[in-house]
Design an enzyme around this catalytic site. Structure first.
Site, PDB file in Angstrom:
ATOM      1  N   GLU A 168       7.305  92.644 -27.579  1.00 52.48           N
ATOM      2  CA  GLU A 168       7.251  93.629 -26.500  1.00 52.48           C
ATOM      3  C   GLU A 168       6.050  94.551 -26.715  1.00 52.48           C
ATOM      4  OE1 GLU A 168      11.373  94.123 -24.563  1.00 52.48           O
ATOM      5  OE2 GLU A 168      11.227  95.595 -26.167  1.00 52.48           O
ATOM      6  N   SER A 214       7.741  95.026 -18.637  1.00 49.88           N
ATOM      7  CA  SER A 214       7.485  94.897 -17.194  1.00 49.88           C
ATOM      8  C   SER A 214       7.603  93.462 -16.697  1.00 49.88           C
ATOM      9  CB  SER A 214       6.124  95.501 -16.825  1.00 49.88           C
ATOM     10  OG  SER A 214       6.126  96.891 -17.110  1.00 49.88           O
TER      11      SER A 214
END
Ligand code: 13P
Length: 251
Positions: A168, A214
């Site tokens: 991430e 996202s």
């Protein structure tokens, strides 16, 4: 073939009745139409019992978002791995960048938390990823490598075989700025290469490496089509049933 996973990290969102509506919508969908991946909801701990009830009756799986590094005792407010295991919770997120940043969680602490989970047969979803400054200075590979070397790479091969990795990039979390499929693939391939170097090709080939940051209903398909991207750890888009469901069927 390694396990593909789509996991929704709800973070500190939803009230009880909203949580139940969301889980039941997702559980009904995946029971009707079997997806090509395991589906996990990483819920706030107060919702684990309710989520666990759905997991008993459907294909949906549950994860906690945090666990104590201690086994038990006088640690007010903490939740132990044994407690999670006693409720049949199969997964727990460890090392999310929000916990590293806001709660000062270090590689060393994260290793201890990981060990508590493994002692209780719970699979850690172990998060790693660089901040924007490190990406811009070209230091992102070094950062990710050091996060692994200083934590989960201290486990032996059998222990490590129970770990799910989530890459991430911090600059992509909640910002609407997704890593491009090429950037994700490049890093995931790098991570798999590190696992091979540390353990062996078989372990590397079997380790699920998720992308988070996202990831949404519009970009999931392209991200998941990359050779080394085995699914996603989804934040904001996991809070809307229709979006999360679309992501689940993006393989
Ligand atoms: P967003 O999908 O909201 O960027 O969050 C990603 C994340 O932090 C999942 O753990």
């Amino acid at each position: 073939m390694r396990q593909k996973i789509v996991a929704g990290n709800w973070k500190m969102n939803k009230l009880f009745h909203e949580a139940e509506d969301l889980i039941s919508a997702v559980a009904n969908e995946i029971d009707d139409r079997e997806p090509d991946c395991e589906v996990i909801v990483c819920v706030p701990s107060v919702f684990l019992e309710m989520a666990g009830d759905y997991a008993e009756e459907s294909q949906i799986r549950t994860a906690a978002q945090n666990v104590s590094e201690h086994e038990s005792g006088a640690y007010t407010g903490e939740i132990s791995a044994a407690m999670l295991a006693s409720m049949d919770i199969p997964y727990c997120i460890i090392g999310h960048s929000e916990r590293r940043k806001y709660f000062g969680e270090t590689d060393d602490l994260l290793l201890r938390k990981t060990e508590r989970l493994l002692d209780n047969s719970i699979k850690p979803i172990f998060c790693i990823g660089e901040v924007l400054k490190d990406r811009e200075s070209g230091n992102h590979f070094n950062i990710v490598e050091s996060q692994l070397v200083n934590s989960v790479f201290k486990l032996n091969k059998d222990e490590f075989s129970n770990i799910v990795i989530a890459y991430e990039p911090v600059w992509a979390i909640g910002t609407g700025k997704t890593a491009s499929p090429e950037q994700a693939q490049e890093m995931h391939k790098f991570i798999r290469g590190l696992i091979e170097k540390k353990y062996d090709a078989e372990t590397a080939g079997k380790t699920t490496v998720l992308y988070g940051g996202s990831c949404n209903a519009n970009n999931a398909k392209e991200l998941f089509s990359q050779a080394d991207v085995d699914g996603g750890l989804i934040g904001g888009a996991s809070l809307v049933a229709a979006d999360f469901i679309k992501i689940i069927y993006s393989f």
